[in-house]
Design a protein around this motif. Structure first.
Motif, PDB file in Angstrom:
ATOM      1  N   ALA A 251       0.713  -1.201  -0.067  1.00 47.60           N
ATOM      2  CA  ALA A 251       0.074  -0.011   0.380  1.00 47.60           C
ATOM      3  C   ALA A 251       0.879   1.033  -0.068  1.00 47.60           C
ATOM      4  O   ALA A 251       0.543   2.102  -0.761  1.00 47.60           O
ATOM      5  CB  ALA A 251      -0.885  -0.102   1.275  1.00 47.60           C
ATOM      6  N   ASP A 252       1.947   1.296   0.868  1.00 49.05           N
ATOM      7  CA  ASP A 252       2.992   2.453   0.889  1.00 49.05           C
ATOM      8  C   ASP A 252       3.519   2.788  -0.703  1.00 49.05           C
ATOM      9  O   ASP A 252       3.774   3.769  -0.879  1.00 49.05           O
ATOM     10  CB  ASP A 252       3.882   2.075   2.069  1.00 49.05           C
TER      11      ASP A 252
ATOM     12  N   LEU B  26       1.146   4.288  -2.451  1.00 44.31           N
ATOM     13  CA  LEU B  26       0.958   5.542  -2.086  1.00 44.31           C
ATOM     14  C   LEU B  26       1.993   6.461  -2.691  1.00 44.31           C
ATOM     15  O   LEU B  26       1.975   7.891  -3.133  1.00 44.31           O
ATOM     16  CB  LEU B  26       0.920   5.528  -0.557  1.00 44.31           C
TER      17      LEU B  26
ATOM     18  N   ARG C 188       1.686   9.816  -5.005  1.00 45.04           N
ATOM     19  CA  ARG C 188       2.289  11.016  -4.536  1.00 45.04           C
ATOM     20  C   ARG C 188       3.212  11.473  -5.848  1.00 45.04           C
ATOM     21  O   ARG C 188       3.428  12.582  -5.922  1.00 45.04           O
ATOM     22  CB  ARG C 188       2.791  10.905  -3.127  1.00 45.04           C
TER      23      ARG C 188
END
Length: 192
Positions: A51-52, A55, A59
């Protein structure tokens, strides 16, 4: 799926740019990135780190440069950088697997049967050998073996030249062979 320069035959059709729907990238690559992380760490940590990874990719999507490689190696690079933050835990896990497999020989008849299971024998010996590799060499081995990336994709994921991947892999193979007593544990398990 989405095709990108250097992303290999599994990518499918179409190009992606940072201005398009990022959900296409997520849908095409999340399971693969999650699987790569889960093979190096536990599943719960893989949930978080995958998930990171997306993300960070979302970003920083404006920083994605298709001239440097495809989206797949870029995502693997992000995932590998996140894994580097967990390096101490990863090394502890490899060492624990090594000790656990070595300890199975002393558990009576059940341990003897378990010790005959080749996957466990290989896991213990190989885990200890992997823990002994330098991080940069271990990353190359695991991206190639667990991520199923090509040499070119591994180079793009790590941001290093193709030749550096080849030399790190060569060094890692020599160190693994030496750590395993110049024996191929996969061949030994098959010969049984």
């Amino acid at each position: 799926m989405i095709a990108h320069p250097g992303s290999g035959p599994q990518a499918g059709a179409g190009e992606w740019s940072p201005h398009e729907d990022f959900s296409r990238v997520f849908d095409a690559h999340f399971a693969e990135i999650h699987r790569y992380i889960a093979r190096r760490l536990d599943t719960q940590t893989a949930d978080d780190l995958a998930a990171d990874t997306f993300l960070i990719a979302f970003r920083d999507r404006e920083r994605f440069d298709p001239a440097r490689g495809g989206i797949r190696p870029w995502l693997y690079g992000i995932a590998t950088n996140l894994l580097a933050r967990h390096r101490r835990d990863e090394v502890r896990r490899w060492r624990a697997l090594s000790r656990t497999a070595a300890g199975d020989d002393q558990e009576g008849p059940e341990g003897a049967v378990t010790a005959r299971v080749s996957a466990q024998q290989v896991t213990g010996r190989l885990a200890g050998a992997l823990a002994g590799l330098a991080k940069r060499d271990r990353d190359v081995v695991l991206l190639l073996a667990l991520g199923d990336l090509s040499h070119a994709e591994t180079a793009a994921a790590l941001g290093v030249p193709y030749g550096t991947v080849a030399s790190r892999l060569n060094r890692a193979r020599k160190q693994l062979r030496k750590a395993l007593g110049d024996v191929n544990p996969l061949k030994e398990a098959l010969d049984g």
